[in-house]
Design an enzyme around this catalytic site. Structure first.
Site, PDB file in Angstrom:
ATOM      1  N   LYS A   1       0.848  -1.183   0.000  1.00 42.45           N
ATOM      2  CA  LYS A   1       0.000   0.000   0.000  1.00 42.45           C
ATOM      3  C   LYS A   1       0.888   1.239   0.000  1.00 42.45           C
ATOM      4  O   LYS A   1       1.764   1.382   0.879  1.00 42.45           O
ATOM      5  CB  LYS A   1      -0.911  -0.008   1.229  1.00 42.45           C
ATOM      6  CG  LYS A   1      -1.964  -1.104   1.171  1.00 42.45           C
ATOM      7  CD  LYS A   1      -2.994  -0.854   0.073  1.00 42.45           C
ATOM      8  CE  LYS A   1      -4.148  -1.832   0.162  1.00 42.45           C
ATOM      9  NZ  LYS A   1      -5.199  -1.533  -0.846  1.00 42.45           N
TER      10      LYS A   1
ATOM     11  N   ASP B   1      -0.429  -0.236  -4.529  1.00 44.51           N
ATOM     12  CA  ASP B   1      -1.785   0.312  -4.576  1.00 44.51           C
ATOM     13  C   ASP B   1      -1.802   1.648  -3.841  1.00 44.51           C
ATOM     14  O   ASP B   1      -1.578   1.707  -2.636  1.00 44.51           O
ATOM     15  CB  ASP B   1      -2.753  -0.680  -3.904  1.00 44.51           C
ATOM     16  CG  ASP B   1      -4.204  -0.235  -4.024  1.00 44.51           C
ATOM     17  OD1 ASP B   1      -4.461   0.850  -4.582  1.00 44.51           O
ATOM     18  OD2 ASP B   1      -5.078  -0.995  -3.563  1.00 44.51           O
TER      19      ASP B   1
ATOM     20  N   GLU C   1      -1.987   0.329  -8.732  1.00 45.36           N
ATOM     21  CA  GLU C   1      -3.435   0.488  -8.602  1.00 45.36           C
ATOM     22  C   GLU C   1      -3.801   1.902  -8.185  1.00 45.36           C
ATOM     23  O   GLU C   1      -3.169   2.465  -7.287  1.00 45.36           O
ATOM     24  CB  GLU C   1      -3.958  -0.433  -7.484  1.00 45.36           C
ATOM     25  CG  GLU C   1      -4.473  -1.765  -7.933  1.00 45.36           C
ATOM     26  CD  GLU C   1      -4.989  -2.554  -6.740  1.00 45.36           C
ATOM     27  OE1 GLU C   1      -5.971  -2.116  -6.095  1.00 45.36           O
ATOM     28  OE2 GLU C   1      -4.401  -3.618  -6.455  1.00 45.36           O
TER      29      GLU C   1
ATOM     30  N   ASP D   1      -9.174   0.660  -9.557  1.00 46.52           N
ATOM     31  CA  ASP D   1      -9.985  -0.075  -8.588  1.00 46.52           C
ATOM     32  C   ASP D   1     -11.183   0.793  -8.174  1.00 46.52           C
ATOM     33  O   ASP D   1     -12.310   0.589  -8.640  1.00 46.52           O
ATOM     34  CB  ASP D   1      -9.085  -0.444  -7.390  1.00 46.52           C
ATOM     35  CG  ASP D   1      -9.811  -1.198  -6.302  1.00 46.52           C
ATOM     36  OD1 ASP D   1     -11.031  -1.369  -6.385  1.00 46.52           O
ATOM     37  OD2 ASP D   1      -9.152  -1.627  -5.323  1.00 46.52           O
TER      38      ASP D   1
ATOM     39  N   LYS E   1     -14.304  -5.999  -7.556  1.00 45.65           N
ATOM     40  CA  LYS E   1     -14.674  -6.422  -6.203  1.00 45.65           C
ATOM     41  C   LYS E   1     -16.186  -6.468  -6.117  1.00 45.65           C
ATOM     42  O   LYS E   1     -16.869  -5.546  -6.571  1.00 45.65           O
ATOM     43  CB  LYS E   1     -14.148  -5.420  -5.165  1.00 45.65           C
ATOM     44  CG  LYS E   1     -12.631  -5.300  -5.140  1.00 45.65           C
ATOM     45  CD  LYS E   1     -12.197  -4.203  -4.179  1.00 45.65           C
ATOM     46  CE  LYS E   1     -10.671  -4.135  -4.120  1.00 45.65           C
ATOM     47  NZ  LYS E   1     -10.203  -2.962  -3.371  1.00 45.65           N
TER      48      LYS E   1
HETATM   49 MG    MG Z   1      -7.077  -1.395  -4.580  1.00 42.97          MG
END
Ligand code: MG
Length: 377
Positions: free
Chosen positions: A165, A193, A220, A245, A269
């Protein structure tokens, strides 16, 4: 078969440690456990994992929307009629937003369907395209030395894919990615991400150029979710692939990304798309446009993770996966589902997707009981 009742349990799943990313810091996992009962005794289970910063859903909005709108519209219906049920929610209830609520209830319908037919979910959405999923571990905003220790331990257990992250100050991001690369070794696959954290295109480009030197597979969500022009600009100015995303919430947003040329990959997702049916539609748009897909997750228990893994196993276009295990260090302390298995083969950690009917997950009732929460006000 007819649906006779829908139940929702509101839970807060205990986590071993807070998970910090650019857009949130979670210390417990919000979870709405959905059960759909039928007149033939078959019960389907689903999970909503509301992520407010992604979709506006909350633990309580999911329960309210299911109780007041979604459930009354399905009781008395055949649970196999999933397309017609979606159409009813959209065209008769004029439902706006609330994708996690829709996803949780719809997941239970797919589980029911699989159980009634005696087939695993992946068989209902295309059959197996691959045999197993390689485990991925997501790493939050820890200090670089902490990340290095965690990654070193997991490398020894066979984890070869790490998702770091980022979206912090670019120099901090570089320190974290460098520490992970050092600990993971040259052969590990590292993705990053930003969760919108770099916000604008220029900052994102500066950050990505720093991170590219450490060997990253893709980035991402480098910029804010509603600025597809910025994503396109970033994509045109860096070498690494761009995945979106937060920007890709359903088929309409997916189509907008295609028209803009904003990315190379969609992260799909269920909590964003409002369920499996729409996830299949997003994947179809992606495949037609030459865009690959990665099934992600919001940090669900084994119930919601299993749904994502079944899709990742089935969809040939889902060439990347975000196959986290719920019990990994920093993850859930008391998983409410049982059925996912980790296996090490040739020194690599794999996740075995269950081939029992439906999601293939059994509820751990004692873990549900201990994590149930009451409304605060
Ligand atoms: Mg993501």
């Amino acid at each position: 078969m007819k649906i006779t009742a829908v139940h929702v349990d509101t839970l807060e799943l205990a986590m071993e440690e807070p998970f910090v990313i650019a857009s949130s810091a979670l210390s417990t996992g919000p979870c709405d456990l959905v059960r759909v009962e039928t007149d033939e005794g078959v019960v389907g289970i689903g999970e909503a994992c509301p992520a407010y910063e992604f979709t506006g859903d909350t633990l309580w909005s999911v329960q309210d929307v299911i109780a007041e709108y979604l459930a009354p519209a399905v009781v008395g219906r055949d649970p196999f009629d999933i397309e017609a049920i979606h159409r009813c929610w959209e065209r008769e209830l004029f439902m706006v937003g609330n994708p996690a609520a829709r996803a949780g209830l719809e997941m239970a319908l797919w589980d029911l369907k699989g159980k009634a037919l005696g087939r695993p979910l992946y068989d209902l959405v295309g059959g197996r395209s691959r045999t197993a999923l390689q485990e991925v571990v997501a790493l939050g905003w820890d200090e670089p030395a902490v990340l290095a220790t965690k990654v070193g331990g997991m490398r020894a257990e066979g984890v070869r894919i790490f998702k770091v992250k980022v979206g912090d100050a670019p120099e901090r991001d570089e320190q974290r990615v460098a520490a992970v690369r050092e600990a993971a070794g040259p052969e590990a696959l590292i993705t990053v991400d930003a969760n919108q954290g770099w916000w604008d295109a220029k900052t994102a480009i500066r950050a990505i150029r720093l991170l590219e030197q450490h060997g990253i597979e893709f980035v991402e969500q480098p910029v804010r979710m509603d600025d597809l022009g910025a994503a396109r600009f970033v994509r045109g100015h860096v070498d690494v692939a761009i995945a979106l995303d937060e920007s890709v919430r359903g088929p309409r947003e997916a189509l907008a990304c295609v028209k803009t040329g904003a990315c190379d990959m969609f992260v799909v997702k269920l909590m964003k798309t409002g369920g499996i049916l729409n996830a299949l539609k997003v994947n179809a748009i992606a495949e037609a446009a030459g865009i690959t897909v990665m099934m992600g997750n919001m940090g669900e228990s084994s119930i919601g993770l299993s749904a994502h893994f079944h899709l990742n196993l089935a969809l040939a276009n889902a060439v990347h996966c975000d196959a986290d295990l719920p019990g990994r260090p920093g993850g859930l302390m008391h998983d409410i589902g049982r059925g996912l298995r980790q296996e090490v083969g040739d020194g690599i950690s794999w996740i075995d997707v269950p081939d029992a009917p439906g999601l293939g997950i059994e509820i751990v009732e004692e873990h549900v009981e201990r994590q149930r929460v009451a409304r605060r006000w």
